[in-house]
Design an enzyme around this catalytic site. Structure first.
Site, PDB file in Angstrom:
ATOM      1  CB  SER B  94      -0.934  -0.053   1.219  1.00 23.85           C
ATOM      2  OG  SER B  94      -1.973   0.871   1.088  1.00 23.85           O
ATOM      3  CG  ASP B 216      -6.446  -2.731  -4.504  1.00 23.50           C
ATOM      4  OD1 ASP B 216      -7.215  -2.020  -3.807  1.00 23.50           O
ATOM      5  OD2 ASP B 216      -5.223  -2.805  -4.283  1.00 23.50           O
ATOM      6  CG  HIS B 244      -5.469  -2.006  -0.625  1.00 23.54           C
ATOM      7  ND1 HIS B 244      -4.817  -1.676  -1.807  1.00 23.54           N
ATOM      8  CD2 HIS B 244      -4.836  -1.331   0.361  1.00 23.54           C
ATOM      9  CE1 HIS B 244      -3.836  -0.818  -1.523  1.00 23.54           C
ATOM     10  NE2 HIS B 244      -3.823  -0.604  -0.223  1.00 23.54           N
TER      11      HIS B 244
END
Lengths: 393, 266
Positions: B94, B216, B244
């Site tokens: 991320s 995602d 995600h």
């Protein structure tokens, strides 16, 4: 164990309730999803609340698709990881976007059910209508932000006010060095009660005052401001520090019974050999005279607190401050500094002043030692001011 | 404070092995790697840590330092310097994917390769660029954050996440995972979702693997493709996973993609 009659009564009641109705009409929304979030089963309550029909949800959408954009980010960064690591989540605040586009505030509990190999199998989600609660929480959040904002504002105000009560820099006086320090109590976000002022009356004629008003905060600032301006205006016509303290005493007595202070007041007048110093004390620690090669000694006579007694008694002493000699004034935040019940005391102060140093170094040394003694969390304000007769003009 | 305490550094795996440095993203902590990192302990030196304000990190929070991702990247470089790590394969999930890019640009001598899981150089849509979100969405997310951190300051907050039905996870994990001081969380969210690191991507000069979930919504496919196209010589691995956090939901896929990347001599 419940009593047999209670148990059978319960079972009787349960038999009367259709198990399907227990699910469909439960007082909460109920969803089952695959591990990736696709809805596979949904109860009537959820559909009634959101306005969706089963065909629009089952196999068609994931829970995350029904959330607001912000809620989706929260789902992906918090809810999903918690579910996968901890196996369940509780009381997550989200908003479901209903079929007509409105937002339904909900609280979500979810449990991840794993298969025999530990593989994620099904997620069960209970959804509670939290409209009223969320409204109340929003009000609380708003109130919290407002409180934080006003606190920031108050601290800012206190700091700005404090700056008006202490001269920003020591004045430059030909033939007289001045150094001073001020350290408010605690974190320094409140207006303190200590102050000092140095101002000129005429050429080679100055007033020096260092004091401590009762209390802290706004009330202390009011008194400090009153004392400072009264001293400034009285000093123009009143040459004697003792007489000035008497007049200040009257002003404070007539203003408010609670407004009093201690003051060390000096009038310094330049002469050919240095400075003539006249001092008067209003209930304040006496100035210390520092002469090269001699131990520090006090100068002047004690007097009463200013603004507390009528009549009051103040006395006055005059001396000559020769070149290289210094006077040191301080507030009670120095000797009364505490560590585990022990006081910093006069002894340590006199020791700190014993070794010769430049005036700024002397002030720094005393301040450092007092702060260190209290582990840098002074419980009282500290004000220090020193004068030294210098050679040049 | 030493870096181990400051960032709750866990240094495990094969002593003297090639270093895999795992970095978690916004929201949770190093436990995000608990299904992936152990797999590499027999072949690599595996180093995990928590960003400031997350998990067990003790580092003091400095609002100015952490107003942008640069402060977080400095922390990564500091961890490498103090642990004397070299030839590091940085694995960032991320927002930590971009933190890794910044750390690599800051200290190129330290890093040998980057593995970026669900990276996004910019979350907000821009002229001709699809990030997936509008500015209003980010404000909406900040509201969701503060709504969920309501009870943080109260004494009972840690008990809320207690999971009596899964004691094997340990009380510490259940109490701290995905929970942070709300002020710090909000500032990290701002630093993350308002960042724009598109211009940094072409400057990356080490082998890079971009890992993209098929589906995602934080970092959509178009963003993963953008990152892979912008980093010279990088390869894109599309995982058959949803959401995600493939490191949690599809750890085997993530491990396989990393092993393929390593087998190619990267």
């Amino acid at each position: 164990m419940a009593a047999p009659d209670a148990t059978s009564a319960f079972q009787q009641a349960l038999l009367g309730d259709d198990p399907a109705a227990l699910y469909e009409k439960a007082p909460c929304g109920y969803l089952s999803t695959t591990p990736d979030g696709t809805i596979v089963k949904v109860n009537e309550t959820f559909m009634t609340w959101t306005g969706f029909v089963a065909e629009e949800l089952v196999g068609q959408r994931r829970l995350v698709d029904l959330l607001t954009p912000g809620g989706r980010i929260y789902h992906e960064t918090h809810l999903a990881p918690m579910l996968l690591v901890l196996g369940q989540v509780k009381e997550i605040a989200l908003e479901v976007v209903t079929a007509d586009g409105a937002r339904l505030p909900v609280l979500v509990n979810a449990v991840l059910d794993r298969g025999p190999e530990g593989e994620p199998r099904v997620v069960r989600v209970a959804v509670f209508d939290a409209t009223e609660r969320r409204r109340y929480e929003q009000e609380l959040l708003l109130a919290k932000r407002q409180a934080e904002e006003s606190e920031r504002h108050a601290v800012q105000l206190a700091k700005a006010l404090q700056q008006t009560l202490i001269p920003p820099t020591s004045p430059t006086i030909p033939g007289l060095e001045v150094a001073a320090a001020y350290r408010p109590a605690g974190a320094g976000d409140e207006v303190g009660g200590d102050f000092y002022d140095v101002f000129q009356i005429a050429e080679g004629d100055w007033t020096v005052v260092l004091g401590d008003v009762c209390g802290k905060g706004v009330e202390a600032a009011v008194v400090t401001s009153l004392v400072r301006h009264t001293v400034r205006s009285l000093a123009v016509t009143e040459r004697s520090p003792r007489d000035l303290l008497h007049k200040l005493n009257s002003v404070l007595l007539s203003s408010d019974p609670d407004r009093f202070c201690t003051l060390g007041m000096l009038r310094v007048h330049r002469d050919e050999e240095g400075w003539e110093v006249t001092a008067s004390s209003g209930g304040h620690p006496l100035p210390l005279l520092l002469r090269p090669g001699a131990p520090p000694e006090t100068f002047g006579e004690p007097g009463m607190i200013v603004g507390a007694f009528d009549p009051a008694h103040f006395s006055e002493s005059t001396m000559h401050l020769g070149r290289g000699e210094s006077l040191f004034l301080y507030t009670d935040g120095v000797p009364e500094a505490r560590r585990d019940g022990e006081l910093f005391g006069e002894e340590r102060l006199l020791e700190a002043l014993a070794a010769p140093a430049t005036l700024p170094d002397l002030i720094d040394r005393v301040l450092d030692q007092v702060l260190e003694f209290q582990r840098h969390h002074p419980r009282d304000d500290i004000a220090l001011l020193a004068l030294r007769a210098s050679g040049s003009s | 404070m030493n870096v181990t305490r400051a960032h709750n550094v866990v240094d495990a795996g094969l002593p003297g092995g090639r270093v895999l440095l795992f970095a978690h993203g916004f929201g949770c902590d190093q436990n995000m790697w608990r299904y992936v990192a152990p797999h590499f302990e027999s072949s690599h030196r595996v180093v995990l840590f928590d960003h400031v304000g997350a998990g067990g990190a003790q580092a003091p929070y400095d609002a100015e330092r952490y107003a942008s991702l640069e402060g977080y990247a400095d922390d990564v470089v500091r961890i490498c310097t103090e642990l004397d790590l070299h030839d590091v394969v940085f694995v960032g999930h991320s927002v930590s994917a971009m933190i890794g890019v910044l750390a690599h640009l800051r200290a190129p001598e330290v890093f040998a390769a980057l593995v970026l899981v669900g990276p996004s150089p910019r979350y907000i849509n821009d002229d001709g660029y699809t990030g997936g979100f509008d500015r209003a969405d980010i404000d909406d997310m900040l509201a969701a954050l503060s709504s969920n951190y309501l009870g943080w300051s109260s004494a009972i907050a840690p008990a809320i996440m207690g999971t009596p039905d899964s004691p094997e996870l340990g009380a510490e994990l259940t109490q701290s995972f995905c929970r942070a001081d709300p002020d710090i969380a909000e500032r990290f969210a701002r630093a993350t979702f308002l960042s724009d690191n598109r211009a940094d991507l072409p400057l990356v000069s080490v082998p890079t693997l971009v890992m993209q979930s098929r589906d995602d919504m934080i970092a959509p496919m178009a963003v993963g493709q953008y990152v892979a196209a912008a980093i010279p010589g990088s390869s894109l691995a599309v995982l058959d996973s949803s959401g995600h956090c493939p490191n949690l939901s599809a750890p085997d896929e993530v491990i396989r993609a990393m092993e393929t990347f390593f087998a190619e001599g990267r």
